[in-house]
Design a protein around this motif. Structure first.
Motif, PDB file in Angstrom:
ATOM      1  N   HIS A 174       0.820  -1.221   0.000  1.00  0.00           N
ATOM      2  CA  HIS A 174       0.000   0.000   0.000  1.00  0.00           C
ATOM      3  C   HIS A 174       0.860   1.280   0.000  1.00  0.00           C
ATOM      4  CE1 HIS A 174      -3.536   2.407   1.200  1.00  0.00           C
ATOM      5  NE2 HIS A 174      -2.718   3.037   2.012  1.00  0.00           N
TER       6      HIS A 174
ATOM      7  N   HIS B 247       1.228   4.738  -2.484  1.00  0.00           N
ATOM      8  CA  HIS B 247       1.265   6.179  -2.174  1.00  0.00           C
ATOM      9  C   HIS B 247       2.559   6.824  -2.704  1.00  0.00           C
ATOM     10  CE1 HIS B 247      -2.361   6.731   0.125  1.00  0.00           C
ATOM     11  NE2 HIS B 247      -2.034   5.858   1.059  1.00  0.00           N
TER      12      HIS B 247
ATOM     13  N   SER C 246       0.003   9.979   5.766  1.00  0.00           N
ATOM     14  CA  SER C 246      -1.395   9.540   5.839  1.00  0.00           C
ATOM     15  C   SER C 246      -1.799   9.319   7.289  1.00  0.00           C
ATOM     16  CB  SER C 246      -1.564   8.254   5.026  1.00  0.00           C
ATOM     17  OG  SER C 246      -0.912   7.194   5.691  1.00  0.00           O
TER      18      SER C 246
ATOM     19  N   ASP D  15      -6.768   6.839  -0.042  1.00  0.00           N
ATOM     20  CA  ASP D  15      -6.595   5.442  -0.413  1.00  0.00           C
ATOM     21  C   ASP D  15      -7.401   5.139  -1.671  1.00  0.00           C
ATOM     22  OD1 ASP D  15      -4.937   5.135   1.690  1.00  0.00           O
ATOM     23  OD2 ASP D  15      -6.349   4.030   2.957  1.00  0.00           O
TER      24      ASP D  15
HETATM   25 ZN    ZN Z   1      -3.090   5.084   2.667  1.00  0.00          ZN
END
Ligand code: ZN
Ligand code: KG4
Length: 334
Positions: free
Chosen positions: A109, A113, A134, A300
């Motif tokens: 993940h 980003h 984040s 996200d």
């Molecule tokens: Zn995130």
């Protein structure tokens, strides 16, 4: 190559379709239910993912004007995140793979980003500094290529988004706090109160935000018996927002100078913050190119997962292609 990407690591379900590096659709379904509890309830998050993932996939394919049979590969977030939430996306991706015979590419993940700013800026050159900021992460990366990068600094306690959320909770503003604080701050005076800029002048590129949280807590306890008067909320928000933004921006610019990079790419939910965007614009020297993704690519989303999956597609090892991978909730390495 048509790729279907799935993101379900936290409280947003997202399904995107990419044709090579072009995003054909990127649908995001946010789970409002957590607002009632002032934070994410993991069990509810995974249940909500299950409810929506199939229908969101159908809609995303429809928006891209493609059929599942047109898909050549599937990308899915498998780390880090909430275990139950990750498993919903992973198992759905594996089911699609078994039904279609197409491979599944597991994606980190945070790596999504890191490179989200490249989706709309394909000519962005390396080396670059990436700030991922984040609710769960605050890290700086030195990037040499899509497959070669290293962490050069991270938060030693809370993430910046977590600081926004926790301080907003103290002020009874609701969840998630970041967007609410951003909005309230617009009418506030950012110099009204002087909150600490932790680790700003320390060597290196690490961050710390828990001291700021404590400082705001004591400020509230010492000055207000119960509720904070509504008319000074904007000043408090603008002041602590400024403390977060100043540290993030100054450290990132310092890293760019140290590593001799003229490109800075920002990603993660907090990169949606309007003051962070303005601060970089006002304080970056003209030789620095600072890239912020558009809003749907800051939060996200599955498009950033698909972008990384496209980059990885030709270098997959057997384990990755064999569907034996599973969720790795605590992975720290992007
Ligand atoms: Zn995130
Ligand atoms: O990347 P993201 O959607 O999920 C995580 O991976 O954490 O980031 C969510 C975080 C939350 O902490 C939220 O408060 C923060 O991003 N956020 C903002 C803004 N929009 C979202 N923080 C400050 N200003 C904003 N405009």
């Amino acid at each position: 190559m048509n790729l279907l990407a799935i993101e379900s690591s936290c409280d947003d379900t997202s399904v995107a379709i990419l044709k090579d590096k072009e995003v054909l659709s990127n649908l995001i379904s946010s789970q409002e239910i957590h607002n009632l509890y002032g934070g994410i309830v993991p069990e509810l998050a995974s249940r909500k993912h299950i409810e929506i993932i199939s229908q969101l996939t159908a809609k995303s394919l429809e928006k891209a004007a493609l059929d599942i049979q047109d898909i050549d590969a599937i990308g899915v977030t498998n780390s880090p995140g909430l275990a139950g939430s990750l498993l919903v996306g992973i198992n759905f991706a594996k089911g699609l793979s078994l039904a279609t015979g197409k491979p599944v590419i597991p994606v980190n993940h945070i790596e999504g980003h890191i490179f989200s700013g490249h989706i709309e800026n394909p000519n962005l050159e390396f080396p670059a500094i990436s700030l991922v900021v984040s609710g769960g992460h605050t890290s700086l990366f030195f990037i040499e290529s899509f497959s070669k990068y290293k962490v050069i600094g991270s938060t030693i306690d809370d993430a910046a988004g977590e600081a926004f959320d926790k301080i907003a909770k103290m002020l009874d503003l609701g969840y998630p706090g970041g967007p609410i604080v951003d909005k309230l701050s617009k009418s506030g005076n950012r110099n009204a109160y002087d909150f600490p800029r932790s680790m700003l002048n320390k060597p290196g590129f690490d961050f710390s935000f828990s001291g700021l949280k404590t400082s705001v807590r004591y400020f509230l306890q010492n000055n207000f018996e119960s509720n904070v008067p509504e008319e000074i909320l904007p000043d408090i928000c603008a002041s602590f927002q400024e403390a977060i933004v100043e540290v993030l921006a100054k450290k990132t610019i310092k890293a760019a100078k140290y590593y001799n990079c003229k490109n800075i790419v920002i990603g993660g939910g907090v990169s949606a913050n309007s003051r962070l965007r303005d601060y970089f614009r006002e304080n970056s020297e003209s030789n620095l190119n600072v890239v912020f993704p558009s809003m749907d690519l800051c939060v996200d989303n599955a498009a950033m997962i698909g972008f990384v999956a496209q980059n990885k597609f030709h270098n997959l090892d057997e384990k990755e292609l064999s569907l034996t991978f599973t969720a790795d909730p605590r992975a720290t390495r992007a």
